[in-house]
Enzyme design. Sequence first.
Site, short mmCIF file in Angstrom:
data_model
loop_
_atom_site.label_atom_id
_atom_site.label_comp_id
_atom_site.label_asym_id
_atom_site.label_seq_id
_atom_site.Cartn_x
_atom_site.Cartn_y
_atom_site.Cartn_z
N ASP A 67 44.95 37.07 36.16
CA ASP A 67 45.76 36.94 37.37
C ASP A 67 47.23 37.20 37.07
O ASP A 67 47.92 37.91 37.82
CB ASP A 67 45.57 35.54 37.96
CG ASP A 67 46.41 35.31 39.21
OD1 ASP A 67 46.19 36.01 40.20
OD2 ASP A 67 47.30 34.44 39.17
N GLU A 135 39.45 39.65 37.84
CA GLU A 135 40.64 39.15 37.15
C GLU A 135 40.31 38.80 35.70
O GLU A 135 41.11 39.07 34.79
CB GLU A 135 41.19 37.92 37.86
CG GLU A 135 41.86 38.22 39.19
CD GLU A 135 42.41 36.99 39.86
OE1 GLU A 135 43.35 37.11 40.65
OE2 GLU A 135 41.90 35.88 39.57
#
Length: 343
Positions: A67, A135
Amino acid sequence: MWINDIIDRIKLPFRKEKELFSTFYDILGFYPRNIDIYKQALLHKSVGRRNEKGRPINNERLEFLGDAILDAVVGDIVFRHFEGKREGFLTNTRSKLVSRNTLGKLAQEMGIDQLVKSSDHSTSHNSYKNGNAFEALVGAIYLDRGYDACMRFMEKRILSQLINIDKVAYKEVNFKSKLLEWSQKNRVKLEFRELTQDKEKETGSPVFTTQVFIEGIEGCTGKGYSKKESHQNASKDTLQRLRREPQFIDAVFAAKGNRTKMEEEPVMCVPDPEKEQEDFIIEQQSTAESANQEPQSKPIANKQPKETSDFDADMTLDDITATPREKTREEIIAEAEAAAFSL
């Protein structure tokens, strides 16, 4: 870098999990060096296990890392692609590109969703599960190949083949913002009420339910795995209802009319500006009028009270006459005697 790819391809027939290596090559565009990291990136917490030290093994930590890397990489790409655009535009574009919905669709398009390992009875939101896996894969790329490899993956594999960055940038997807703008233009009251906050039994993931109220009229409800998502879903459905149901709009504006009517105050008389300007003028009266009318006190501008005043607020003016009465001879003698004896 292409030499390393050729070497990895030569080594492929001798690897134990060559099919998995080939699958990752089709998805990523290169062969993994440490395939265990990528395998962990696809391991959902619902089927995670623990190592010999008792620590959980799943993709949550890699998701956290990916992320952060995605924010940096996509921010860099957006900054260079939209030269001269302001910070708000760049932030909004980056948010669209790294949103859970976008990453979830990318995971499905690339076949990552078929590789994610999770419990069969898991009812976790698919876009969240697949977006988190995407992610986590970016986090694995960073640990395995470094930041430059993440940049090439996003530029060459994602933004050049799967996403039109210009269409994403200029597409409006903030339904809550659109609903707020509509309410402000029409001067209607808009409220978001959070009804419930539950948890999924299988995964423990929080689920929020929000309902829109316009002028006290119930709008649509929305659910999401975050408050923001529930607000967006409720706003989207309410906007659609406003467009499709004229009777809903009529009810909203009827409620607004009742509210504004109750809030209205009696209109006072508008003061005459000419009269206001002449308030400082003292009107003159004739001698006859003065004799027939009682004397009235007139305000004098900027008159300051005396420091030693005989007037008290509790006193009356009934015993004060307009013309003072002269003292008699007897009254003068009596006052003089009283003053002499008081010494």
